[in-house]
Design an enzyme around this catalytic site. Structure first.
Site, mmCIF file in Angstrom:
data_model
loop_
_atom_site.group_PDB
_atom_site.id
_atom_site.type_symbol
_atom_site.label_atom_id
_atom_site.label_comp_id
_atom_site.label_asym_id
_atom_site.label_seq_id
_atom_site.Cartn_x
_atom_site.Cartn_y
_atom_site.Cartn_z
ATOM 1 N N ARG A 96 0.815 -1.238 0.000
ATOM 2 C CA ARG A 96 0.000 0.000 0.000
ATOM 3 C C ARG A 96 0.841 1.278 0.000
ATOM 4 N NH1 ARG A 96 -2.154 -3.394 -1.523
ATOM 5 N NH2 ARG A 96 -3.906 -4.561 -0.711
ATOM 6 N N GLU A 128 -2.917 3.336 6.908
ATOM 7 C CA GLU A 128 -3.030 3.187 5.449
ATOM 8 C C GLU A 128 -3.756 4.412 4.893
ATOM 9 O OE1 GLU A 128 -4.265 -0.601 3.802
ATOM 10 O OE2 GLU A 128 -5.273 0.411 2.135
ATOM 11 N N SER A 173 -9.382 0.721 4.414
ATOM 12 C CA SER A 173 -8.666 0.277 5.621
ATOM 13 C C SER A 173 -8.009 1.443 6.349
ATOM 14 C CB SER A 173 -7.576 -0.734 5.240
ATOM 15 O OG SER A 173 -8.163 -1.832 4.595
HETATM 16 C C1 LIG Z 1 -15.310 1.301 0.561
HETATM 17 C C2 LIG Z 1 -13.833 1.351 0.272
HETATM 18 C C3 LIG Z 1 -13.145 0.192 -0.027
HETATM 19 C C4 LIG Z 1 -11.773 0.216 -0.303
HETATM 20 N N1 LIG Z 1 -11.128 -0.939 -0.591
HETATM 21 C C5 LIG Z 1 -9.818 -0.911 -0.927
HETATM 22 C C6 LIG Z 1 -9.126 -2.122 -1.281
HETATM 23 O O1 LIG Z 1 -9.691 -3.211 -1.345
HETATM 24 N N2 LIG Z 1 -7.808 -2.030 -1.589
HETATM 25 C C7 LIG Z 1 -7.133 -0.839 -1.553
HETATM 26 O O2 LIG Z 1 -5.930 -0.836 -1.860
HETATM 27 N N3 LIG Z 1 -7.754 0.306 -1.211
HETATM 28 C C8 LIG Z 1 -9.067 0.301 -0.894
HETATM 29 N N4 LIG Z 1 -9.708 1.458 -0.533
HETATM 30 C C9 LIG Z 1 -8.926 2.709 -0.422
HETATM 31 C C10 LIG Z 1 -8.900 3.548 -1.712
HETATM 32 O O3 LIG Z 1 -10.007 3.261 -2.531
HETATM 33 C C11 LIG Z 1 -7.610 3.327 -2.507
HETATM 34 O O4 LIG Z 1 -6.479 3.693 -1.748
HETATM 35 C C12 LIG Z 1 -7.610 4.129 -3.812
HETATM 36 O O5 LIG Z 1 -6.540 3.695 -4.602
HETATM 37 C C13 LIG Z 1 -7.504 5.630 -3.594
HETATM 38 O O6 LIG Z 1 -7.704 6.256 -4.849
HETATM 39 P P1 LIG Z 1 -8.275 7.732 -4.950
HETATM 40 O O7 LIG Z 1 -8.278 8.128 -6.367
HETATM 41 O O8 LIG Z 1 -9.581 7.820 -4.252
HETATM 42 O O9 LIG Z 1 -7.159 8.535 -4.160
HETATM 43 P P2 LIG Z 1 -7.362 9.580 -2.982
HETATM 44 O O10 LIG Z 1 -8.037 8.913 -1.837
HETATM 45 O O11 LIG Z 1 -7.965 10.819 -3.497
HETATM 46 O O12 LIG Z 1 -5.839 9.852 -2.587
HETATM 47 C C14 LIG Z 1 -5.075 8.837 -1.969
HETATM 48 C C15 LIG Z 1 -3.594 9.211 -2.087
HETATM 49 O O13 LIG Z 1 -3.208 9.153 -3.451
HETATM 50 C C16 LIG Z 1 -2.654 10.403 -3.859
HETATM 51 N N5 LIG Z 1 -3.073 10.655 -5.252
HETATM 52 C C17 LIG Z 1 -4.334 10.594 -5.758
HETATM 53 N N6 LIG Z 1 -4.320 10.884 -7.070
HETATM 54 C C18 LIG Z 1 -3.024 11.142 -7.394
HETATM 55 C C19 LIG Z 1 -2.356 11.523 -8.597
HETATM 56 N N7 LIG Z 1 -3.008 11.716 -9.747
HETATM 57 N N8 LIG Z 1 -1.023 11.710 -8.553
HETATM 58 C C20 LIG Z 1 -0.339 11.527 -7.401
HETATM 59 N N9 LIG Z 1 -0.905 11.175 -6.233
HETATM 60 C C21 LIG Z 1 -2.226 10.981 -6.230
HETATM 61 C C22 LIG Z 1 -3.203 11.435 -2.882
HETATM 62 O O14 LIG Z 1 -2.352 12.547 -2.768
HETATM 63 C C23 LIG Z 1 -3.286 10.623 -1.615
HETATM 64 O O15 LIG Z 1 -2.034 10.617 -0.966
HETATM 65 C C24 LIG Z 1 -11.075 1.458 -0.262
HETATM 66 C C25 LIG Z 1 -11.784 2.642 0.028
HETATM 67 C C26 LIG Z 1 -13.139 2.596 0.293
HETATM 68 C C27 LIG Z 1 -13.883 3.873 0.577
#
Ligand SMILES: Cc1cc2nc3c(=O)[nH]c(=O)nc-3n(C[C@H](O)[C@H](O)[C@H](O)COP(=O)(O)OP(=O)(O)OC[C@H]3O[C@@H](n4cnc5c(N)ncnc54)[C@H](O)[C@@H]3O)c2cc1C
Length: 290
Positions: free
Chosen positions: A167, A286, A216
């Site tokens: 992660r 995380e 998580s």
């Molecule tokens: C219901 C639920 C279930 C989930 N299940 C999982 C799972 O099974 N596995 C898992 O790994 N995660 C899970 N997650 C967590 C989350 O979905 C992941 O971490 C996802 O990859 C985050 O993507 P995001 O676009 O929403 O990023 P954000 O939440 O908006 O940002 C997360 C991080 O990524 C960085 N970031 C975002 N976009 C960029 C970019 N373009 N360039 C550089 N940095 C960037 C941000 O600065 C931040 O540090 C879950 C979340 C929820 C709400």
């Protein structure tokens, strides 16, 4: 000749920053007012980063928003929402939803990205977090990313150059990922679809995904499950204000509707400290507390 700070001010004013509420840009639904920059294209990103400090967000599914954020948020929009295919390589813009990439791969009988169908984020967020589920993670399939560095240069970084771990991608905080390429295997779309359906079922049965949550809270410590440690330490269902540890899955927290950013943070730190004092195990976050 313009004095540098003055030049910066002049440059700043040409970017249209919109007022926004972080709670409206994140799954968890907490966080106060901030300013938001939505670049229209790559040039916009390059120009912006040269003159501003910023925090980049994707779908906000892993973020706890603060009440006050002085740096503007950067959120990539339509121009970064695309998918292309070339043989066994799929390239997606960083703002493309993970679920769309999984569906696109399935429709083209390409396997490997099924797990993305259960991750509610964008491609940029998935790479930055090395997102994964049910034994697969982004780093397994990533070929390279395109990104904009803090000098406003577009660079390509091969997956081999990225220090991926569980992660985490260990990329510089000020790097904005604008696209990513994945290597996938030829397969059968029916099989891929049935795998996606079973992953979704597993997810729905075990996690509170229909609520205001953020995935998580803690990374699993080596050879341990974070949810088991939280449960053993007695935190299942534990509340602070409107924030609660999920009854369904102890490594998820829930905003019961009226949680503040402070409630969420207090809950996270209380659980982390409680597990440390009761079980002697240090857990690492995380979720991203901005
Ligand atoms: C219901 C639920 C279930 C989930 N299940 C999982 C799972 O099974 N596995 C898992 O790994 N995660 C899970 N997650 C967590 C989350 O979905 C992941 O971490 C996802 O990859 C985050 O993507 P995001 O676009 O929403 O990023 P954000 O939440 O908006 O940002 C997360 C991080 O990524 C960085 N970031 C975002 N976009 C960029 C970019 N373009 N360039 C550089 N940095 C960037 C941000 O600065 C931040 O540090 C879950 C979340 C929820 C709400």
């Amino acid at each position: 000749v313009l004095h540098l700070p003055f030049k910066r001010l002049v440059q700043k004013s040409k970017f249209k920053l919109k007022k926004c509420f972080i709670k409206n840009l994140t799954w968890l639904g907490v966080g106060g007012q901030a300013s938001l920059f939505k670049p229209e294209d790559v040039k916009d990103v390059c120009d912006f980063v040269k003159y501003n400090e910023y925090v980049v967000i994707g779908a906000g599914s892993n973020i706890v928003g603060p009440e006050i954020l002085t740096k503007p948020l950067v959120r990539l929009g339509r121009a970064f929402n695309y998918i292309t295919i070339e043989g066994q390589k799929i390239t997606a813009g960083a703002a493309t939803l993970d679920a769309y990439v999984a569906k696109f791969a399935m429709e083209n009988s390409l396997s490997g990205l099924e797990f993305l169908s259960v991750i509610p984020g964008t491609v940029g967020g998935a790479v930055a977090m090395n997102a994964g589920a049910y034994g697969a993670e982004i780093s397994d399939l990533l070929v390279c990313i395109k990104a904009v560095n803090k000098f406003g240069e577009v660079i390509e970084i091969s997956s081999k150059e990225i220090d991926f771990s569980y992660r985490s991608a260990n990329l510089p905080k000020d790097l904005i990922i604008i696209g990513a390429t994945f290597f996938v295997k030829e397969s059968n779309s029916k099989e891929i679809k049935s795998k996606m359906i079973s992953l979704l079922k597993l997810k729905q049965d075990s996690q509170p995904i229909q609520t205001k949550t953020c995935g998580s809270i803690f990374k699993n410590p080596p050879n341990q499950k974070a949810w088991q440690l939280i449960d053993q330490a007695g935190f299942r269902g534990f509340c602070i204000g409107g924030a609660q540890i999920s009854e369904k899955h102890c490594n998820f927290l829930i905003n019961n509707g009226n949680a503040t950013s402070q409630d969420i943070q207090d809950l996270c730190f209380a659980v982390r400290d409680g597990v440390k004092s009761k079980l002697g195990i240090e857990m690492e976050f995380e979720l991203v507390i901005l």
